[in-house]
Design a protein around this motif. Structure first.
Motif, short mmCIF file in Angstrom:
data_model
loop_
_atom_site.label_atom_id
_atom_site.label_comp_id
_atom_site.label_asym_id
_atom_site.label_seq_id
_atom_site.Cartn_x
_atom_site.Cartn_y
_atom_site.Cartn_z
N UNK A 120 0.47 -1.77 0.21
CA UNK A 120 -0.13 0.00 -0.18
C UNK A 120 0.76 1.62 -0.39
N UNK A 121 0.73 1.86 -1.54
CA UNK A 121 1.78 3.20 -1.37
C UNK A 121 0.62 4.47 -0.96
N UNK A 122 1.70 5.99 -0.20
CA UNK A 122 0.53 6.22 0.36
C UNK A 122 1.24 7.75 -0.53
N UNK A 123 0.34 8.69 -1.48
CA UNK A 123 1.00 10.27 -1.03
C UNK A 123 1.39 10.97 -0.23
N UNK A 124 2.03 11.41 0.72
CA UNK A 124 1.85 11.85 1.68
C UNK A 124 2.41 13.01 1.32
N UNK B 104 6.29 12.41 -0.10
CA UNK B 104 6.88 11.51 -0.24
C UNK B 104 6.14 10.63 -0.62
N UNK B 105 6.56 9.49 -1.38
CA UNK B 105 5.54 8.08 -1.33
C UNK B 105 5.93 7.54 -0.70
N UNK B 106 4.99 6.32 0.32
CA UNK B 106 5.48 5.96 1.39
C UNK B 106 4.70 4.33 1.08
N UNK B 107 5.71 3.63 2.14
CA UNK B 107 4.84 2.22 2.35
C UNK B 107 5.30 1.91 3.89
N UNK B 108 4.43 1.85 4.90
CA UNK B 108 4.50 1.46 5.92
C UNK B 108 4.44 -0.11 6.61
#
Length: 107
Positions: free
Chosen positions: A8-12, A17-21
């Protein structure tokens, strides 16, 4: 926005930043806006999660975002640059004023 099954890639947008937890650790691609472009600056994937397709998943989402925003891209991040070079479908997104090798077909 999902890029790949289970990633699950989120645009913060606050941190650009595009991020994955990843169970409390963060993988990300940093970006910034420059004139009419989106500049991809740096990619980080924690060592324990390398080689699992996380960087590629983030790149797909980041590049789709640039395309959806009708923005050209600037490649400062070696990972994203290599990804774009290896995937011809993204070459048209590159701002050739800053990366003339793409204009010449020598990506």
């Amino acid at each position: 926005m999902a890029a790949q099954e289970g990633i699950n890639v989120v645009n913060n947008k606050n941190d650009l930043q595009f991020e994955v937890n990843l169970n409390g650790e963060l993988a990300y691609i940093k970006y910034q806006y420059y004139k009419k472009d989106i500049a991809f600056m740096h990619t980080v994937v924690p060592d324990a999660f390398r080689g699992k397709g996380i960087g590629g998943a983030m790149a797909v989402v980041a590049l789709a975002f640039a395309k959806d925003q009708h923005r050209k891209i600037m490649l400062y991040c070696p990972f994203v640059s290599k990804y774009v070079k290896e995937h011809a479908e993204y070459h048209s997104l590159v701002d050739t004023d800053y990366h003339p090798s793409f204009k010449l077909g020598k990506a």
